[in-house]
Design a protein around this motif. Structure first.
Motif, PDB file in Angstrom:
ATOM      1  N   ASN A 133      58.953  81.109 -11.782  1.00 22.61           N
ATOM      2  CA  ASN A 133      58.480  81.092 -10.628  1.00 22.61           C
ATOM      3  C   ASN A 133      57.066  81.843 -10.378  1.00 22.61           C
ATOM      4  N   LEU A 134      56.642  82.705 -11.589  1.00 21.57           N
ATOM      5  CA  LEU A 134      55.486  82.956 -11.624  1.00 21.57           C
ATOM      6  C   LEU A 134      54.448  81.846 -11.858  1.00 21.57           C
ATOM      7  N   LYS A 135      55.068  80.530 -12.564  1.00 22.41           N
ATOM      8  CA  LYS A 135      53.863  79.739 -12.539  1.00 22.41           C
ATOM      9  C   LYS A 135      53.883  79.215 -11.092  1.00 22.41           C
ATOM     10  N   LYS A 136      55.288  78.834 -10.602  1.00 19.78           N
ATOM     11  CA  LYS A 136      55.269  78.567  -9.212  1.00 19.78           C
ATOM     12  C   LYS A 136      54.459  78.655  -8.234  1.00 19.78           C
ATOM     13  N   LEU A 137      54.820  79.806  -8.202  1.00 21.72           N
ATOM     14  CA  LEU A 137      53.352  81.189  -6.729  1.00 21.72           C
ATOM     15  C   LEU A 137      52.291  81.841  -7.553  1.00 21.72           C
ATOM     16  N   ALA A 138      51.769  80.926  -8.786  1.00 20.19           N
ATOM     17  CA  ALA A 138      50.654  81.327  -8.929  1.00 20.19           C
ATOM     18  C   ALA A 138      49.363  81.296  -8.106  1.00 20.19           C
ATOM     19  N   LYS A 139      49.382  80.169  -6.739  1.00 19.67           N
ATOM     20  CA  LYS A 139      48.507  80.052  -5.473  1.00 19.67           C
ATOM     21  C   LYS A 139      48.705  81.539  -4.727  1.00 19.67           C
ATOM     22  N   PHE A 140      49.468  82.382  -4.585  1.00 22.12           N
ATOM     23  CA  PHE A 140      49.614  84.247  -4.336  1.00 22.12           C
ATOM     24  C   PHE A 140      49.008  85.048  -4.976  1.00 22.12           C
ATOM     25  N   LYS A 141      48.139  85.261  -4.013  1.00 23.04           N
ATOM     26  CA  LYS A 141      47.151  86.709  -4.819  1.00 23.04           C
ATOM     27  C   LYS A 141      47.994  88.159  -4.502  1.00 23.04           C
ATOM     28  N   PHE A 142      49.106  88.283  -4.134  1.00 23.19           N
ATOM     29  CA  PHE A 142      49.967  88.904  -4.230  1.00 23.19           C
ATOM     30  C   PHE A 142      51.150  88.983  -4.972  1.00 23.19           C
ATOM     31  N   ILE A 143      51.012  88.166  -5.907  1.00 24.35           N
ATOM     32  CA  ILE A 143      52.251  87.454  -6.649  1.00 24.35           C
ATOM     33  C   ILE A 143      51.143  87.990  -8.203  1.00 24.35           C
ATOM     34  N   PRO A 144      52.016  88.441  -9.004  1.00 22.82           N
ATOM     35  CA  PRO A 144      51.252  88.959 -10.884  1.00 22.82           C
ATOM     36  C   PRO A 144      50.820  87.332 -11.760  1.00 22.82           C
ATOM     37  N   ASN A 145      50.232  87.083 -11.641  1.00 22.42           N
ATOM     38  CA  ASN A 145      49.535  85.492 -12.683  1.00 22.42           C
ATOM     39  C   ASN A 145      50.162  86.011 -13.968  1.00 22.42           C
ATOM     40  N   TYR A 146      51.135  84.336 -14.489  1.00 20.84           N
ATOM     41  CA  TYR A 146      52.202  85.110 -15.129  1.00 20.84           C
ATOM     42  C   TYR A 146      51.010  84.414 -16.878  1.00 20.84           C
ATOM     43  N   ILE A 147      51.190  85.770 -17.770  1.00 20.16           N
ATOM     44  CA  ILE A 147      50.297  85.518 -19.000  1.00 20.16           C
ATOM     45  C   ILE A 147      51.209  84.300 -20.205  1.00 20.16           C
ATOM     46  N   THR A 148      52.300  85.212 -21.082  1.00 19.73           N
ATOM     47  CA  THR A 148      52.667  84.468 -21.619  1.00 19.73           C
ATOM     48  C   THR A 148      54.366  85.135 -21.864  1.00 19.73           C
ATOM     49  N   SER A 149      54.826  84.174 -22.988  1.00 19.99           N
ATOM     50  CA  SER A 149      55.979  84.544 -23.326  1.00 19.99           C
ATOM     51  C   SER A 149      55.965  84.267 -24.690  1.00 19.99           C
ATOM     52  N   PHE A 150      57.194  84.577 -25.201  1.00 17.88           N
ATOM     53  CA  PHE A 150      58.012  85.023 -26.485  1.00 17.88           C
ATOM     54  C   PHE A 150      59.389  85.830 -26.597  1.00 17.88           C
ATOM     55  N   LYS A 151      60.134  85.958 -28.083  1.00 20.59           N
ATOM     56  CA  LYS A 151      61.000  85.830 -28.561  1.00 20.59           C
ATOM     57  C   LYS A 151      60.438  86.553 -29.682  1.00 20.59           C
ATOM     58  N   GLU A 152      61.182  88.223 -29.776  1.00 20.97           N
ATOM     59  CA  GLU A 152      60.958  88.813 -30.620  1.00 20.97           C
ATOM     60  C   GLU A 152      62.401  89.584 -31.118  1.00 20.97           C
ATOM     61  N   ASP A 153      62.732  89.064 -32.379  1.00 25.75           N
ATOM     62  CA  ASP A 153      63.979  88.661 -32.546  1.00 25.75           C
ATOM     63  C   ASP A 153      65.431  87.884 -31.114  1.00 25.75           C
ATOM     64  N   GLU A 154      66.360  88.811 -30.897  1.00 29.11           N
ATOM     65  CA  GLU A 154      67.060  87.731 -29.562  1.00 29.11           C
ATOM     66  C   GLU A 154      66.689  88.380 -28.238  1.00 29.11           C
ATOM     67  N   ASP A 155      65.737  89.482 -28.389  1.00 26.58           N
ATOM     68  CA  ASP A 155      65.093  89.821 -26.976  1.00 26.58           C
ATOM     69  C   ASP A 155      63.821  88.693 -26.506  1.00 26.58           C
ATOM     70  N   PHE A 156      63.448  87.760 -25.218  1.00 29.10           N
ATOM     71  CA  PHE A 156      63.591  87.355 -24.476  1.00 29.10           C
ATOM     72  C   PHE A 156      61.279  88.999 -23.767  1.00 29.10           C
ATOM     73  N   LEU A 157      60.779  88.508 -24.337  1.00 30.64           N
ATOM     74  CA  LEU A 157      59.755  89.123 -23.082  1.00 30.64           C
ATOM     75  C   LEU A 157      58.440  88.431 -22.573  1.00 30.64           C
ATOM     76  N   LEU A 158      58.314  89.138 -21.476  1.00 27.62           N
ATOM     77  CA  LEU A 158      57.477  88.097 -20.152  1.00 27.62           C
ATOM     78  C   LEU A 158      56.343  88.987 -20.215  1.00 27.62           C
ATOM     79  N   CYS A 159      55.196  88.513 -20.538  1.00 25.31           N
ATOM     80  CA  CYS A 159      54.047  89.415 -20.475  1.00 25.31           C
ATOM     81  C   CYS A 159      53.092  88.578 -18.514  1.00 25.31           C
ATOM     82  N   GLU A 160      52.790  89.587 -18.317  1.00 21.93           N
ATOM     83  CA  GLU A 160      52.503  88.629 -16.249  1.00 21.93           C
ATOM     84  C   GLU A 160      51.115  90.437 -15.985  1.00 21.93           C
TER      85      GLU A 160
END
Length: 518
Positions: free
Chosen positions: A194-221
């Motif tokens: 959703n962050l990627k799809k709604l990137a044009k809206f200034k009031f929604i955070p920009n997507y930075i990156t995402s990655f896995k650590e062990d079994e956890d999923f992490l999102l950077c915005e």
């Protein structure tokens, strides 16, 4: 299987026997000390513990389970996904862990979530699969600095990227947890899309990156400016009763609410359903008088997703019982109405006990009248809640041309009759004490003016007489003592900041004292 195992080996254990409570536990909403713990076993000593956990591990079914919930406060047994253990207090008010063969306190249990043992007690299983794991990015290039929101199913942090020295928001989701049929990891992955799809809206955070650590999923915005609505309400001097600050405060609320509605209107014009609107996922920047939407895991395009089943796990306190009958975009409008109420007071939390929303709005109107909240804001919230199909652009226009005329209620809410209050106290006292009623009839107790009615037990006899509808005549000295005890209770509640005495009070005794005073 585990139940039969514990019965066979005569091991003390407990389990979550209520299905709804189990679902809450598996959603990660329980405390860090209990989340993921469906069954807890209490061996009598270290030797029994070692023997029992080894036998459980050898059971084929348990050994073959490949997915489970990692217990954050415990240590994993070998490579198991479902067996975890810890050393700690079982029961009782004393949460101290004492040094071996000593009365000296080593540390307090239930304070630090990190697994630990008392000094002198060796780790029973020094090698497990977690000891061999090494992080890829965490605490290397990505450094979590501060926790913003913490849950067992995953937390949110302010983090630093060492490669460019930039701060951002880091969201973590852990395996095993799920809510509304959607896993915590799947929900965070949906937010990424959703962050990627709604990137044009200034009031929604920009997507930075995402990655896995062990079994956890992490999102950077992107880290958006501002504070959540609860912090906004509590910060600064937001007192409309002050004539010197009223105009300035009116402008702050007017511009902020217009910005909130404008942002939602812009999403709706693009057929975007926001999904979950609450005081924790909306940020307000007082300096710019603008807002940001920071949790969009449930958002979708209503035209592209016709027939999509709406998520049912919105934040309680921001919708009423009619929301499921509304189209998606109107659901957003209703939630925004309750959010606006929460910008002034906590009246929206009455929705937890009255899902019609009537109690919430009646309280808000009384609060607005007493505190001279501008009628414009009360009517705006009312329109969004009662008529969620309204045109948002017209609502924005009315806000822009509105003034700070105070809201005045047509009539004051009726005060509960003293007899109704007395009756409710009787019921409360009786129900809270029903399992303490003695087997033999209570012998009348001689009451004197020296009795301490807050901490004493002699109040019981008087209360039972009242419950039996018997006439009770108190000597004047005892009457004085009752009222002195009420005054003392009031003093302790107001001035006992450390709660030293308040913690010792039995709630049933407090009700009994009030009942006798009445």
């Amino acid at each position: 299987m585990v139940y039969q195992f514990c019965i066979q080996h005569k091991v003390t254990f407990k389990y979550i026997s209520n299905y709804r409570n189990l679902l809450t536990n598996l959603s990660g909403k329980s405390s860090i000390w209990s989340s993921g713990k469906f069954i807890t076993i209490y061996p009598k000593d270290v030797h029994t513990f070692k023997k029992i956990i080894a036998k459980l591990y050898s059971l084929f079914t348990l050994h073959e389970i490949h997915k489970g919930i990692a217990i954050l406060s415990d240590r994993r047994f070998k490579d198991s996904n479902v067996l975890f253990y810890r050393y700690g207090v079982i029961t009782g008010p004393d949460t101290n862990i004492y040094k071996l063969n000593s009365k000296d306190v080593e540390y307090k249990d239930y304070v630090h979530s990190k697994y630990r043992l008392p000094e002198g007690l060796k780790e029973p299983f020094p090698n497990n699969i977690d000891d061999k794991k090494e992080s890829k990015l965490l605490f290397k290039t990505i450094i979590p600095l501060k926790a913003v929101h913490s849950r067992a199913s995953g937390s949110t942090f302010i983090a630093l990227d060492k490669t460019n020295n930039q701060k951002f928001i880091l969201k973590d989701s852990k395996p095993g947890f799920s809510e509304g049929g959607i896993s915590a990891i799947a929900s965070l992955k949906q937010e990424k899309q959703n962050l990627k799809k709604l990137a044009k809206f200034k009031f929604i955070p920009n997507y930075i990156t995402s990655f896995k650590e062990d079994e956890d999923f992490l999102l950077c915005e992107q880290k958006m400016s501002g504070v959540d609505v609860d912090a906004f309400r509590a910060s600064g001097d937001k007192n409309f009763l002050s004539s010197t600050k009223r105009k300035e405060l009116f402008k702050l609320y007017q511009n902020t609410i217009i910005n909130l509605i404008s942002n939602l209107h812009e999403l709706h014009q693009n057929n975007i359903f926001l999904g979950d609107i609450s005081s924790t996922n909306i940020l307000i920047d007082e300096n710019t008088q603008s807002s940001s939407f920071i949790d969009i895991s449930q958002s979708f395009n209503v035209l592209e997703n016709k027939g999509k089943t709406l998520s049912s796990f919105r934040t309680p306190g921001f919708y009423n019982q009619n929301i499921s009958n509304l189209p998606p975009l109107e659901q957003d409008n209703q939630q925004l109405g309750y959010l606006i109420i929460s910008m002034f007071c906590r009246a929206n939390m009455f929705l937890l006990v009255d899902k019609t929303g009537e109690m919430t709005f009646n309280f808000f109107k009384e609060y607005a009248s007493i505190n001279k909240i501008p009628r414009l804001f009360v009517e705006t919230a009312n329109k969004l809640i009662k008529n969620p199909s309204l045109n948002l652009s017209k609502l924005i226009d009315s806000l822009q041309h509105g003034n700070d005329t105070p809201f005045i209620t047509e009539k004051t809410l009726s005060t509960q009759h003293i007899k109704d209050f007395e009756s409710s106290l009787q019921k409360t006292v009786y129900l809270s004490q029903i399992n303490k009623i003695p087997f033999k009839e209570i012998v009348p107790v001689e009451l004197s003016s020296s009795d301490d009615f807050i901490f004493g037990d002699k109040l019981l006899a008087l209360r039972i007489k009242i419950l039996q509808n018997k006439d009770v005549i108190l000597p004047d000295k005892v009457k004085s003592k009752v009222f002195a005890s009420v005054n003392r209770l009031n003093y302790l509640l107001t001035n006992d900041t450390n709660n030293t005495f308040i913690k010792k009070l039995d709630i049933a005794k407090i009700f009994s004292l009030l009942l006798c005073a009445i």
